[in-house]
Scaffold this motif. Structure first.
Motif, PDB file in Angstrom:
ATOM      1  N   THR A 249       0.849  -1.186   0.000  1.00  0.00           N
ATOM      2  CA  THR A 249       0.000   0.000   0.000  1.00  0.00           C
ATOM      3  C   THR A 249       0.884   1.234   0.000  1.00  0.00           C
ATOM      4  O   THR A 249       2.107   1.120   0.157  1.00  0.00           O
ATOM      5  CB  THR A 249      -0.894   0.054   1.253  1.00  0.00           C
ATOM      6  OG1 THR A 249      -0.069   0.318   2.394  1.00  0.00           O
ATOM      7  CG2 THR A 249      -1.661  -1.239   1.468  1.00  0.00           C
ATOM      8  N   GLY A 288     -14.816  -2.011  -0.712  1.00  0.00           N
ATOM      9  CA  GLY A 288     -14.094  -2.531  -1.872  1.00  0.00           C
ATOM     10  C   GLY A 288     -14.034  -1.529  -3.009  1.00  0.00           C
ATOM     11  O   GLY A 288     -14.509  -0.390  -2.902  1.00  0.00           O
ATOM     12  N   THR A 289     -13.458  -1.961  -4.106  1.00  0.00           N
ATOM     13  CA  THR A 289     -13.368  -1.100  -5.275  1.00  0.00           C
ATOM     14  C   THR A 289     -14.773  -0.844  -5.836  1.00  0.00           C
ATOM     15  O   THR A 289     -15.690  -1.650  -5.640  1.00  0.00           O
ATOM     16  CB  THR A 289     -12.516  -1.745  -6.380  1.00  0.00           C
ATOM     17  OG1 THR A 289     -13.107  -3.007  -6.722  1.00  0.00           O
ATOM     18  CG2 THR A 289     -11.091  -1.970  -5.897  1.00  0.00           C
ATOM     19  N   SER A 293     -14.770  -7.159  -8.002  1.00  0.00           N
ATOM     20  CA  SER A 293     -13.904  -8.141  -8.645  1.00  0.00           C
ATOM     21  C   SER A 293     -14.351  -9.520  -8.180  1.00  0.00           C
ATOM     22  O   SER A 293     -15.038  -9.654  -7.157  1.00  0.00           O
ATOM     23  CB  SER A 293     -12.439  -7.923  -8.235  1.00  0.00           C
ATOM     24  OG  SER A 293     -12.289  -8.221  -6.848  1.00  0.00           O
ATOM     25  N   ASP A 296     -13.180  -9.889  -4.645  1.00  0.00           N
ATOM     26  CA  ASP A 296     -14.032  -9.207  -3.665  1.00  0.00           C
ATOM     27  C   ASP A 296     -15.313 -10.007  -3.410  1.00  0.00           C
ATOM     28  O   ASP A 296     -15.747 -10.161  -2.263  1.00  0.00           O
ATOM     29  CB  ASP A 296     -14.413  -7.802  -4.163  1.00  0.00           C
ATOM     30  CG  ASP A 296     -13.314  -6.776  -3.928  1.00  0.00           C
ATOM     31  OD1 ASP A 296     -12.260  -7.144  -3.371  1.00  0.00           O
ATOM     32  OD2 ASP A 296     -13.516  -5.595  -4.307  1.00  0.00           O
ATOM     33  N   SER A 318     -10.742   2.014   2.759  1.00  0.00           N
ATOM     34  CA  SER A 318     -11.468   1.987   1.483  1.00  0.00           C
ATOM     35  C   SER A 318     -10.516   1.767   0.321  1.00  0.00           C
ATOM     36  O   SER A 318      -9.566   2.536   0.132  1.00  0.00           O
ATOM     37  CB  SER A 318     -12.238   3.287   1.249  1.00  0.00           C
ATOM     38  OG  SER A 318     -12.827   3.243  -0.048  1.00  0.00           O
ATOM     39  N   ALA A 319     -10.802   0.749  -0.484  1.00  0.00           N
ATOM     40  CA  ALA A 319     -10.016   0.490  -1.692  1.00  0.00           C
ATOM     41  C   ALA A 319     -10.260   1.556  -2.742  1.00  0.00           C
ATOM     42  O   ALA A 319      -9.581   1.592  -3.773  1.00  0.00           O
ATOM     43  CB  ALA A 319     -10.352  -0.882  -2.246  1.00  0.00           C
ATOM     44  N   GLN A 320     -11.246   2.438  -2.494  1.00  0.00           N
ATOM     45  CA  GLN A 320     -11.523   3.514  -3.445  1.00  0.00           C
ATOM     46  C   GLN A 320     -10.648   4.735  -3.185  1.00  0.00           C
ATOM     47  O   GLN A 320     -10.716   5.719  -3.929  1.00  0.00           O
ATOM     48  CB  GLN A 320     -13.010   3.863  -3.397  1.00  0.00           C
ATOM     49  CG  GLN A 320     -13.861   2.678  -3.870  1.00  0.00           C
ATOM     50  CD  GLN A 320     -15.351   2.880  -3.728  1.00  0.00           C
ATOM     51  OE1 GLN A 320     -15.844   4.004  -3.793  1.00  0.00           O
ATOM     52  NE2 GLN A 320     -16.074   1.781  -3.537  1.00  0.00           N
ATOM     53  N   ALA A 322      -6.977   6.085  -3.392  1.00  0.00           N
ATOM     54  CA  ALA A 322      -5.782   5.693  -4.146  1.00  0.00           C
ATOM     55  C   ALA A 322      -4.656   5.286  -3.203  1.00  0.00           C
ATOM     56  O   ALA A 322      -4.374   5.959  -2.211  1.00  0.00           O
ATOM     57  CB  ALA A 322      -5.331   6.848  -5.036  1.00  0.00           C
ATOM     58  N   TYR A 324      -4.634   2.482  -1.488  1.00  0.00           N
ATOM     59  CA  TYR A 324      -5.109   1.527  -0.466  1.00  0.00           C
ATOM     60  C   TYR A 324      -5.884   0.361  -1.068  1.00  0.00           C
ATOM     61  O   TYR A 324      -6.614  -0.329  -0.370  1.00  0.00           O
ATOM     62  CB  TYR A 324      -5.965   2.255   0.575  1.00  0.00           C
ATOM     63  CG  TYR A 324      -5.172   3.271   1.361  1.00  0.00           C
ATOM     64  CD1 TYR A 324      -4.148   2.863   2.213  1.00  0.00           C
ATOM     65  CD2 TYR A 324      -5.429   4.635   1.238  1.00  0.00           C
ATOM     66  CE1 TYR A 324      -3.399   3.786   2.923  1.00  0.00           C
ATOM     67  CE2 TYR A 324      -4.684   5.564   1.943  1.00  0.00           C
ATOM     68  CZ  TYR A 324      -3.681   5.132   2.786  1.00  0.00           C
ATOM     69  OH  TYR A 324      -2.936   6.043   3.480  1.00  0.00           O
ATOM     70  N   GLU A 325      -5.696   0.130  -2.358  1.00  0.00           N
ATOM     71  CA  GLU A 325      -6.425  -0.949  -3.033  1.00  0.00           C
ATOM     72  C   GLU A 325      -6.155  -2.306  -2.369  1.00  0.00           C
ATOM     73  O   GLU A 325      -7.018  -3.190  -2.361  1.00  0.00           O
ATOM     74  CB  GLU A 325      -6.031  -1.007  -4.517  1.00  0.00           C
ATOM     75  CG  GLU A 325      -6.450   0.215  -5.332  1.00  0.00           C
ATOM     76  CD  GLU A 325      -5.491   1.401  -5.205  1.00  0.00           C
ATOM     77  OE1 GLU A 325      -4.505   1.308  -4.433  1.00  0.00           O
ATOM     78  OE2 GLU A 325      -5.728   2.422  -5.876  1.00  0.00           O
ATOM     79  N   ASN A 326      -4.947  -2.481  -1.830  1.00  0.00           N
ATOM     80  CA  ASN A 326      -4.565  -3.790  -1.281  1.00  0.00           C
ATOM     81  C   ASN A 326      -4.695  -3.884   0.234  1.00  0.00           C
ATOM     82  O   ASN A 326      -4.348  -4.927   0.803  1.00  0.00           O
ATOM     83  CB  ASN A 326      -3.113  -4.109  -1.663  1.00  0.00           C
ATOM     84  CG  ASN A 326      -2.965  -4.359  -3.150  1.00  0.00           C
ATOM     85  OD1 ASN A 326      -3.902  -4.812  -3.802  1.00  0.00           O
ATOM     86  ND2 ASN A 326      -1.796  -4.036  -3.683  1.00  0.00           N
TER      87      ASN A 326
END
Ligand code: FEO
Ligand code: CA
Ligand code: CA
Length: 712
Positions: A249, A288-289, A293, A296, A318-320, A322, A324-326
């Motif tokens: 991250t 999640g995003t 996916s 997810d 929040s994966a939304q 930038a 912190y997607e992982n």
């Protein structure tokens, strides 16, 4: 904080309050089944199953030898690396209590026993930590106090001492409806409320002392080993997926350092004296995003805002956001904590795979390798096993703490030995008189290589559920504790319930290992079951096994579906439903705590003793009941000390801050919230049940208690 939304209100799946569904697992049962895989299920493979007896190498008279084979499991309490559990000489004799109506706000124990809390939510661990004050709580105070909703529990006596030790407990989740005055949760305080909740998650390590064996333990405020681990404590990541791009991250470009642990449910104590803990329903804490996916979906991670709203206080949730997607990939692991060293960095073990770990329990194999077993607690999910690469060295904790960092990962496939036509979903025994068969541990990662087509080792370990789908694992009825017996080595698997099996759109009907299925309470697996599994040759490293169902749970006086107690007369057992946590006493009896009896058989959750050997095999005897709304967790059985310990989780769930439905364990009346360190509120607590004979004057008895009615 947004007002509580309880989608399960009025339609919980027969086992718990809407508040428990909401706060504990993010309403998992209200949502679609995560496992939509079409991997081979049971009946497709049953025809190829070997004879169970042939696979186990059992001749007509060899069965008993399996139970006493050379590869004897190492009970943590019996291991040489840390202390035993007292020499009080007690035997924990008791007469089973009657089941307790679900509205009774009381710990009910057998005649001759009494109980006391050892430590409660909010009790200060350190000298400078403020005393609990529910009206003036802060995140800083909570981070030094015992956390909320204790689940896994162990009481570890110091080696060579009967008067000192440590208590280790997980704090699975928070119930904001009971912790906070809603009038206070305005825009000025919502961030602090979320940080208090983060600090109330995790684990506690607390020193204990007592006057002599057989008496009550007390916790030591300011004990040298006292420690809080929370949702912000630094963890090291190890194993094959450490440093993977899937774990990086913007705060941690190494992919090897994670802040916090979440939703720690059950666990286990290793033969080397460390504690393992499972990160279970971690998905509910993360947004999640936006696009979603397959990964997810399989883990139940949603694109919408989370109900706790932590992403509004800390962007990593929040994966939304930038970078912190992982972040969500850094949860769902087995963690290891050394309770003797408060300065040690706890570890997340990627070699054991990522899923909704209930817990993990270790057995030492005859060749010295260690085997860790773990259940993935979701409807239609799987049972896993890890075999270490390296060998256990008695007394060498530093070395042994590396054993879960490298090795092979497998998932269980069960086969039945009866014709599929005889497994009709009602729970009726097949013609051979047993739900039983054989099984195979299917390889996911072996010798550092992925055994799953199209997935790398890192992908198998981070997206273990998807790998196990491809391998063809057997869909189970919510695997909770998976515990090896300390002397026979047999494995016991608690399958807590699954009322979706058999429904038309769920892709799995009854099979011999999960034989109750259906859409009505008369046929569904509402009350759960327990499987007994024997590794081939009683070798923990074997890749095949035999199994049989030990119990099909329920209330014999009002059975909703067919029950089974290994042949013991059903009319002579205590009613039991929703088996969750497992433990053993020094005589080898199995103890089962329950999570969901109020909503199914109508009684408070309980702790039961089950005889495994001899003519009384299958006899269930209820030892205690926990208060209204609570679940029984973390049983610890010190029968030589005439003591039993339980973690009383979520007492009073379904009530509110203003109108609590439980006042356990303080039973303070009136709406002045705090009085001499006690509170007008339910407080999740660790309770010791002990012999009243050896502790005259101590303990709580029924009567003379405040009730919630006294408050008005
Ligand atoms: Fe947290 Fe599977 O119970
Ligand atoms: Ca059979
Ligand atoms: Ca559990």
């Amino acid at each position: 904080m947004s007002p509580t939304f309880l989608p399960m209100l009025g339609h919980t799946r027969g086992n718990r309050s809407a508040a428990t569904c909401h706060f504990k697992c993010g309403n998992a049962c209200a949502k679609d089944v995560c496992n939509t895989s079409t991997n081979n299920y049971f009946r497709d493979i049953a025809d190829t199953a070997l004879s169970r007896r042939a696979l186990l190498g059992l001749g007509g008279v060899a069965a008993a030898a399996v139970a006493i084979g050379v590869d004897v499991a190492q009970a943590p309490e019996a291991a040489a690396d840390f202390g035993g559990f007292g020499q009080g000489g007690g035997k924990l004799r008791f007469t089973a209590i009657a089941p307790v109506e679900r509205t009774v706000d009381e710990v009910t124990v057998p005649a001759g026993y009494t109980w006391e809390p050892i430590i409660r939510w909010g009790d200060p661990l350190f000298r400078k930590t403020p005393d609990f004050d529910i009206e003036n709580q802060t995140a800083r105070a909570q981070a030094g106090q015992f956390g909320y909703n204790n689940d896994y529990l162990n009481i570890l006596a110091d080696k060579g001492s009967t008067r000192s030790g440590v208590l280790v407990a997980n704090h699975e989740y928070t119930n904001e409806d009971l912790m906070f005055d809603p009038a206070w949760m305005d825009d000025d305080h919502v961030d602090e409320a979320r940080r208090i909740a983060m600090a109330a998650h995790g684990l506690s390590v607390v020193e204990l002392r007592r006057k002599k064996a057989g008496t009550k333990w007390e916790y030591v405020r300011g004990g040298a080993r006292n420690r809080r681990i929370t949702a912000t404590t630094v963890f090291a990541v190890d194993g094959p997926a450490a440093g993977s791009d899937l774990l990086k991250t913007k705060d941690d470009p190494t992919g090897k350092k994670v802040l916090g642990t979440l939703n720690n449910c059950a666990g286990g104590t290793t033969p080397w004296g460390t504690v393992l803990s499972g990160e279970e329903n971690f998905n509910q804490y993360f947004q999640g995003t936006a696009t979603g996916s397959p990964e997810d979906s399989r883990y139940g991670i949603s694109a919408g805002p989370t109900e706790r709203g932590w992403e509004l206080t800390d962007p990593r949730f929040s994966a939304q956001n930038a970078g912190y997607e992982n972040e969500v990939n850094r949860f769902g692991w087995i963690i290891e904590v050394d309770p003797q060293d408060p300065s040690s960095t706890p570890v997340k073990h990627t070699a054991l795979g990522r899923f909704k770990h209930e817990g993990a329990n270790v057995r030492v194999a005859a060749d010295g390798r260690v085997v860790s077993y773990s259940g993935d607690d979701e409807r239609f999910d799987y049972v896993y096993k890890f075999i270490s690469r390296d060998k256990y060295k008695p007394g060498n904790k530093k070395h042994n703490m590396t054993l879960l960092s490298a090795g092979d990962l497998y998932v269980a496939q069960f086969s039945g030995d009866s014709p599929a036509s005889e497994i009709d979903g009602s729970g009726t025994l097949p013609a051979d008189g047993a739900f039983d068969g054989t099984g195979t541990w299917l390889p996911l990662v072996v010798d550092g290589e992925s055994k799953v087509a199209g997935m790398s080792v890192e992908e198998v370990l981070v997206y273990t559920r998807l790998a196990a789908d491809k391998a063809g694992a057997t869909k189970m009825d919510r695997p909770e504790d998976v515990e090896p017996h300390p002397t026979t080595g047999k494995l016991y698997i608690a399958l807590t319930n699954n009322t979706d099996r058999g429904k038309a759109n769920k892709k799995a009907g009854a099979d011999e290992a999960n034989p109750r299925a259906g859409t009505t309470s008369a046929t569904s697996n509402r009350d759960g079951h327990v499987i007994e599994l024997t590794e081939t040759g009683n070798d923990a490293t074997a890749l095949t096994f035999g199994w049989n169902i030990l119990l099909l749970c329920g209330d014999p006086k009002a059975p909703a579906s067919k029950l089974y107690f290994s042949g013991y007369p059903a009319e002579k057992v205590s009613p039991i439903a929703c088996p969750d946590n497992l433990a053993f006493d020094s005589k080898g009896n199995l103890w089962i705590s329950t999570d969901g009896q109020p909503g199914t058989i109508g009684y408070c959750d309980a702790l039961h003793k089950v005889t495994l050997e001899g003519p009384d095999r299958g006899r269930v005897e209820q030892f205690l009941a926990v208060p209204a709304g609570a679940e029984t967790c973390g049983p610890v059985i010190h029968d030589r000390d005439d003591s039993v310990f339980v973690a009383v989780q979520h007492p009073g769930d379904g009530g509110t801050y203003a109108e609590p439905t439980s006042l356990f364990p303080d039973y303070v009346a009136g709406r002045n919230r705090v009085r001499r360190g006690q509170a007008y509120a339910p407080r999740p607590s660790v309770v010791q049940v002990f012999s009243s004979r050896a502790n005259s004057g101590a303990g709580r008895s029924r009567g003379a208690r405040a009730t919630t009615a006294d408050a008005s």
